[in-house]
Write a protein that holds these residues in place. Structure first.
Motif, PDB file in Angstrom:
ATOM      1  N   PHE A  21       0.940  -1.207   0.160  1.00  0.00           N
ATOM      2  CA  PHE A  21      -0.049  -0.042  -0.027  1.00  0.00           C
ATOM      3  C   PHE A  21       0.914   1.357   0.120  1.00  0.00           C
ATOM      4  O   PHE A  21       1.103   2.132   0.810  1.00  0.00           O
ATOM      5  CB  PHE A  21      -1.008   0.054   1.138  1.00  0.00           C
ATOM      6  N   SER A  22       1.713   1.625  -1.159  1.00  0.00           N
ATOM      7  CA  SER A  22       2.509   2.646  -1.028  1.00  0.00           C
ATOM      8  C   SER A  22       1.799   4.097  -1.112  1.00  0.00           C
ATOM      9  O   SER A  22       2.290   4.978  -0.959  1.00  0.00           O
ATOM     10  CB  SER A  22       3.357   2.530  -2.391  1.00  0.00           C
ATOM     11  N   TYR A  23       0.464   3.725  -1.405  1.00  0.00           N
ATOM     12  CA  TYR A  23      -0.478   4.842  -1.498  1.00  0.00           C
ATOM     13  C   TYR A  23      -1.195   5.123  -0.256  1.00  0.00           C
ATOM     14  O   TYR A  23      -2.017   6.486  -0.251  1.00  0.00           O
ATOM     15  CB  TYR A  23      -1.502   4.886  -2.679  1.00  0.00           C
ATOM     16  N   ILE A  24      -0.840   4.655   0.716  1.00  0.00           N
ATOM     17  CA  ILE A  24      -1.524   4.787   2.125  1.00  0.00           C
ATOM     18  C   ILE A  24      -0.306   5.613   3.127  1.00  0.00           C
ATOM     19  O   ILE A  24       0.805   5.200   3.062  1.00  0.00           O
ATOM     20  CB  ILE A  24      -1.804   3.517   2.657  1.00  0.00           C
ATOM     21  N   ASP A  25      -0.905   6.483   3.769  1.00  0.00           N
ATOM     22  CA  ASP A  25      -0.160   7.305   4.432  1.00  0.00           C
ATOM     23  C   ASP A  25       0.573   6.502   5.551  1.00  0.00           C
ATOM     24  O   ASP A  25       0.167   5.420   6.057  1.00  0.00           O
ATOM     25  CB  ASP A  25      -0.505   8.674   5.015  1.00  0.00           C
ATOM     26  N   GLN A  26       1.706   7.007   6.285  1.00  0.00           N
ATOM     27  CA  GLN A  26       2.553   6.241   7.211  1.00  0.00           C
ATOM     28  C   GLN A  26       1.668   6.057   8.611  1.00  0.00           C
ATOM     29  O   GLN A  26       1.998   5.015   9.310  1.00  0.00           O
ATOM     30  CB  GLN A  26       3.730   7.317   7.603  1.00  0.00           C
ATOM     31  N   ILE A  27       1.016   7.203   9.005  1.00  0.00           N
ATOM     32  CA  ILE A  27       0.181   6.915  10.172  1.00  0.00           C
ATOM     33  C   ILE A  27      -0.806   5.891  10.137  1.00  0.00           C
ATOM     34  O   ILE A  27      -0.886   5.050  11.029  1.00  0.00           O
ATOM     35  CB  ILE A  27      -0.582   8.351  10.582  1.00  0.00           C
ATOM     36  N   THR A  28      -1.355   5.814   9.001  1.00  0.00           N
ATOM     37  CA  THR A  28      -2.406   4.514   8.653  1.00  0.00           C
ATOM     38  C   THR A  28      -1.590   3.337   9.019  1.00  0.00           C
ATOM     39  O   THR A  28      -2.109   2.298   9.311  1.00  0.00           O
ATOM     40  CB  THR A  28      -3.164   4.821   7.371  1.00  0.00           C
ATOM     41  N   ILE A  29      -0.402   3.183   8.026  1.00  0.00           N
ATOM     42  CA  ILE A  29       0.173   2.006   8.041  1.00  0.00           C
ATOM     43  C   ILE A  29       0.622   1.567   9.540  1.00  0.00           C
ATOM     44  O   ILE A  29       0.556   0.332   9.831  1.00  0.00           O
ATOM     45  CB  ILE A  29       1.480   2.326   7.318  1.00  0.00           C
ATOM     46  N   ASP A  30       1.202   2.649  10.144  1.00  0.00           N
ATOM     47  CA  ASP A  30       1.540   2.305  11.853  1.00  0.00           C
ATOM     48  C   ASP A  30       0.300   1.785  12.316  1.00  0.00           C
ATOM     49  O   ASP A  30       0.463   0.762  13.301  1.00  0.00           O
ATOM     50  CB  ASP A  30       2.017   3.428  12.350  1.00  0.00           C
ATOM     51  N   ARG A  31      -0.751   2.387  12.283  1.00  0.00           N
ATOM     52  CA  ARG A  31      -2.223   2.004  13.070  1.00  0.00           C
ATOM     53  C   ARG A  31      -2.495   0.711  12.708  1.00  0.00           C
ATOM     54  O   ARG A  31      -2.922  -0.287  13.185  1.00  0.00           O
ATOM     55  CB  ARG A  31      -3.170   3.019  12.755  1.00  0.00           C
ATOM     56  N   LEU A  32      -2.385   0.377  11.184  1.00  0.00           N
ATOM     57  CA  LEU A  32      -2.910  -1.068  10.855  1.00  0.00           C
ATOM     58  C   LEU A  32      -1.699  -2.266  11.186  1.00  0.00           C
ATOM     59  O   LEU A  32      -2.262  -3.154  11.847  1.00  0.00           O
ATOM     60  CB  LEU A  32      -2.957  -1.157   9.396  1.00  0.00           C
ATOM     61  N   THR A  33      -0.503  -1.754  11.286  1.00  0.00           N
ATOM     62  CA  THR A  33       0.467  -2.901  12.116  1.00  0.00           C
ATOM     63  C   THR A  33       0.119  -3.053  13.424  1.00  0.00           C
ATOM     64  O   THR A  33       0.170  -4.079  13.779  1.00  0.00           O
ATOM     65  CB  THR A  33       1.938  -2.021  11.752  1.00  0.00           C
ATOM     66  N   GLU A  34      -0.209  -1.979  14.138  1.00  0.00           N
ATOM     67  CA  GLU A  34      -0.598  -1.962  15.686  1.00  0.00           C
ATOM     68  C   GLU A  34      -1.524  -3.046  15.785  1.00  0.00           C
ATOM     69  O   GLU A  34      -1.736  -3.963  16.810  1.00  0.00           O
ATOM     70  CB  GLU A  34      -0.650  -0.720  16.184  1.00  0.00           C
ATOM     71  N   GLN A  35      -2.707  -2.925  15.052  1.00  0.00           N
ATOM     72  CA  GLN A  35      -3.844  -3.637  15.004  1.00  0.00           C
ATOM     73  C   GLN A  35      -3.671  -5.295  14.777  1.00  0.00           C
ATOM     74  O   GLN A  35      -4.030  -6.065  15.667  1.00  0.00           O
ATOM     75  CB  GLN A  35      -5.054  -3.210  13.867  1.00  0.00           C
ATOM     76  N   VAL A  36      -2.752  -5.575  13.732  1.00  0.00           N
ATOM     77  CA  VAL A  36      -2.480  -6.822  13.496  1.00  0.00           C
ATOM     78  C   VAL A  36      -1.551  -7.453  14.429  1.00  0.00           C
ATOM     79  O   VAL A  36      -1.711  -8.547  14.884  1.00  0.00           O
ATOM     80  CB  VAL A  36      -1.962  -6.832  12.161  1.00  0.00           C
ATOM     81  N   LEU A  37      -0.735  -6.634  14.962  1.00  0.00           N
ATOM     82  CA  LEU A  37       0.289  -7.236  15.943  1.00  0.00           C
ATOM     83  C   LEU A  37      -0.844  -7.617  17.264  1.00  0.00           C
ATOM     84  O   LEU A  37      -0.286  -8.731  18.080  1.00  0.00           O
ATOM     85  CB  LEU A  37       1.330  -6.261  16.480  1.00  0.00           C
TER      86      LEU A  37
END
Length: 308
Positions: free
Chosen positions: A280-296
């Motif tokens: 998801f190169s078109y998704i901003d870093q804050i959202t990537i961090d939020r999704l990573t935290e949710q999955v972990l």
């Protein structure tokens, strides 16, 4: 600035965003922008099948009553421009009869604004303006009417998609969830306990703090994931596939690990974040961090991550 799930807007950025949405969504209907440089006729643009658009973005985060008043007054004021500018608008509309006048705003909070639009539609049908259709209607659109266009607009403007939940779970809701999901909470306590050395001071409180973080990341992250599912279904399906493929490798990663548990956890976090950024190169870093935290957090609670 007005905060939405897709980013923050002021009057200028909202109008710019809307214009690109109009041009994409209504291309087949012959959308025509109407710049205000030579005089504001009260519309941002129109389509060849009789739809007029007017944009409005609140200056700040108003409470529901204040927002309703601001939007109500703006609708009332801008509709009057159809009367004052009837002859001038007819020069552009020619034979087109206006079937819908749409007030486009990032969001609204009271259903009373819908009633106000209906009341105004009835009022204006009685005026017998030459530019209005007999079935003239007044509608209000929020940002979700352009959900399909948002990724295209952001790509066009070289901006990244931001999934920005407007609310988070309250302490009461989190506490209630913990009482109903005792086994998952126990999993998190056990897992985080394996990350903290037995001789460290205040060990129990640190384990509880990590557990609380995982639960909050899971529950609040679920809000972001739900927004993705509703607003960007294709991206959501891709997200599920990426996470599922990575999860299948977790057992092996945990089995062959030779580092301490915290290093393993950080490795999994970093690898997952890289996978999501690549997908998801078109998704901003804050959202990537939020999704990573949710999955972990989900993996800690359900046990795909295992520490020895």
């Amino acid at each position: 600035m007005y905060k939405t799930e897709h980013g923050n807007f002021d009057g200028n950025s909202w109008e710019s965003f809307c214009q690109v949405c109009f041009k994409i969504k209504y291309e087949a209907e012959g959308y025509q922008e109407m710049p205000a440089w030579q005089g504001d006729l009260g519309i941002e643009g129109f389509t060849r099948n009789g739809i007029l658009f007017q944009c409005y973005c609140p200056n700040e985060e108003y409470n529901p009553d204040k927002l309703y008043e601001e939007q109500r007054d703006k609708i009332t004021t801008d509709l009057k421009k159809l009367i004052f500018n009837e002859a001038e608008l007819k020069k552009y509309l020619k034979s087109i009869k206006v079937k819908q006048w749409i007030f486009v705003t990032p969001g609204y909070k009271k259903k009373d604004i819908v009633k106000h639009c209906q009341d105004k539609a009835e009022e204006y049908k009685k005026l017998n303006l030459s530019i209005l259709d007999d079935d003239f209607d007044v509608l209000i659109y929020d940002i979700d009417f352009f959900a399909s266009q948002i990724p295209l607009v952001l790509n066009y403007r070289e901006k990244k998609i931001e999934i920005n939940p407007l609310t988070e779970k309250s302490d009461v809701e989190i506490a209630d969830w913990k009482t109903k999901q005792i086994s998952l909470v126990d999993n998190a306590i056990r897992k985080h306990g394996q990350r903290i050395n037995a001789s460290i001071s205040n060990r129990d409180s640190k384990i509880n703090a990590l557990t609380q973080n995982s639960i909050e990341h899971f529950l609040n992250g679920n809000i972001a994931v739900k927004i993705m599912q509703e607003k960007f279904p294709t991206d959501y399906e891709k997200f599920v596939r990426v996470v599922s493929l990575f999860e299948k490798k977790l057992t092996e990663i945990c089995i062959v690990n030779t580092e301490d548990n915290n290093t393993l956890y950080k490795q999994i976090e970093n690898d997952l974040k890289v996978k999501l950024k690549e997908a998801f190169s078109y998704i901003d870093q804050i959202t990537i961090d939020r999704l990573t935290e949710q999955v972990l957090a989900d993996w800690i609670l359900r046990c795909p991550i295992n520490f020895d």
